[in-house]
Design an enzyme around this catalytic site. Structure first.
Site, PDB file in Angstrom:
ATOM      1  N   HIS A   1       0.844  -1.186   0.000  1.00 14.95           N
ATOM      2  CA  HIS A   1       0.000   0.000   0.000  1.00 14.95           C
ATOM      3  C   HIS A   1       0.883   1.241   0.000  1.00 14.95           C
ATOM      4  O   HIS A   1       2.024   1.206   0.472  1.00 14.95           O
ATOM      5  CB  HIS A   1      -0.900   0.013   1.228  1.00 14.95           C
TER       6      HIS A   1
ATOM      7  N   GLU B   1       0.991   3.856   1.814  1.00 12.38           N
ATOM      8  CA  GLU B   1       1.512   4.259   3.128  1.00 12.38           C
ATOM      9  C   GLU B   1       2.700   3.404   3.547  1.00 12.38           C
ATOM     10  O   GLU B   1       3.703   3.917   4.056  1.00 12.38           O
ATOM     11  CB  GLU B   1       0.408   4.162   4.199  1.00 12.38           C
TER      12      GLU B   1
ATOM     13  N   CYS C   1      -5.838   1.938   5.937  1.00  8.15           N
ATOM     14  CA  CYS C   1      -6.538   0.725   6.345  1.00  8.15           C
ATOM     15  C   CYS C   1      -5.961   0.231   7.679  1.00  8.15           C
ATOM     16  O   CYS C   1      -5.009   0.805   8.209  1.00  8.15           O
ATOM     17  CB  CYS C   1      -6.396  -0.355   5.273  1.00  8.15           C
TER      18      CYS C   1
ATOM     19  N   CYS D   1      -2.159  -0.681   7.448  1.00  5.21           N
ATOM     20  CA  CYS D   1      -1.310   0.510   7.399  1.00  5.21           C
ATOM     21  C   CYS D   1      -1.328   1.260   8.727  1.00  5.21           C
ATOM     22  O   CYS D   1      -0.315   1.816   9.144  1.00  5.21           O
ATOM     23  CB  CYS D   1      -1.761   1.424   6.267  1.00  5.21           C
TER      24      CYS D   1
END
Length: 196
Positions: A58, A60, A88, A91
């Site tokens: 992801h 992040e 999410c 993360c």
């Protein structure tokens, strides 16, 4: 630093993340993240899930890994993470372990969000129970330029954005009212397909 200067920097960095997401959306979903220390950009990334064939890539996670390499340390204390969509749960745990001081995001994620759904970012119990692992809850600023993020996603792919929005995956908070999970289907379909 005064509140006006912080607000101006927040908008500048979020606009940078939105532009990054638009560019990254050619290869991936248009998630994007910028990590800063004061006015200095330390790292920025878009999703690399498809590119790397790795569900953990992801934006992040990728940006925090880059930031740790640049700074030469595990802790990102004193840093702000700007992301187009609420981090999410995965993360959010990584953010807490990295000790990021502030998190600023545009769209809320009521189904997957590590702040609005799971309260990971704001949970003080994590750092009380395991202070050697989890930093204190970061300051969270949500809904920043959410309308611009929404337009960016719509511009990326109107049909996919409409489906995401109808399912309530991401929302735009409008003023003091509760965030609407999804617009009525007929109105969205008319926007996509005039004459429907």
């Amino acid at each position: 630093m005064d509140a006006g200067r912080i607000a101006a920097r927040d908008e500048q960095m979020m606009r940078r993340a939105i532009a990054l997401g638009r560019d990254g959306g050619r290869r991936e979903l248009p998630f994007a993240c910028v990590v800063c220390r004061d006015d200095e950009v330390i790292a920025e990334a878009t999703n690399a899930v498809r590119q790397d064939r790795d569900v953990t890539r992801h934006a992040e996670i990728v940006a925090m890994a880059q930031a740790r390499r640049v700074l030469g340390r595990r802790s990102l204390a004193g840093c702000t993470l700007y992301t187009t969509v609420e981090p999410c749960a995965m993360c959010s745990f990584a953010l807490r372990e990295s000790r990021v001081g502030r998190v600023v995001f545009g769209l809320r994620s009521p189904l997957m969000g590590g702040h609005s759904k799971w309260s990971i970012l704001s949970d003080p119990e994590l750092s009380r129970a395991m202070p050697e692992v989890f930093g204190p809850p970061p300051e969270v600023r949500s809904d920043l330029l959410a309308g611009e993020v929404e337009r960016s996603w719509f511009g990326w792919n109107p049909l996919i954005w409409t489906i995401i929005r109808m399912r309530g995956c991401f929302t735009v908070h409008h003023g003091g009212a509760s965030p609407a999970v999804a617009r009525p289907r007929r109105r969205m379909l008319r926007a996509l397909f005039p004459g429907f």
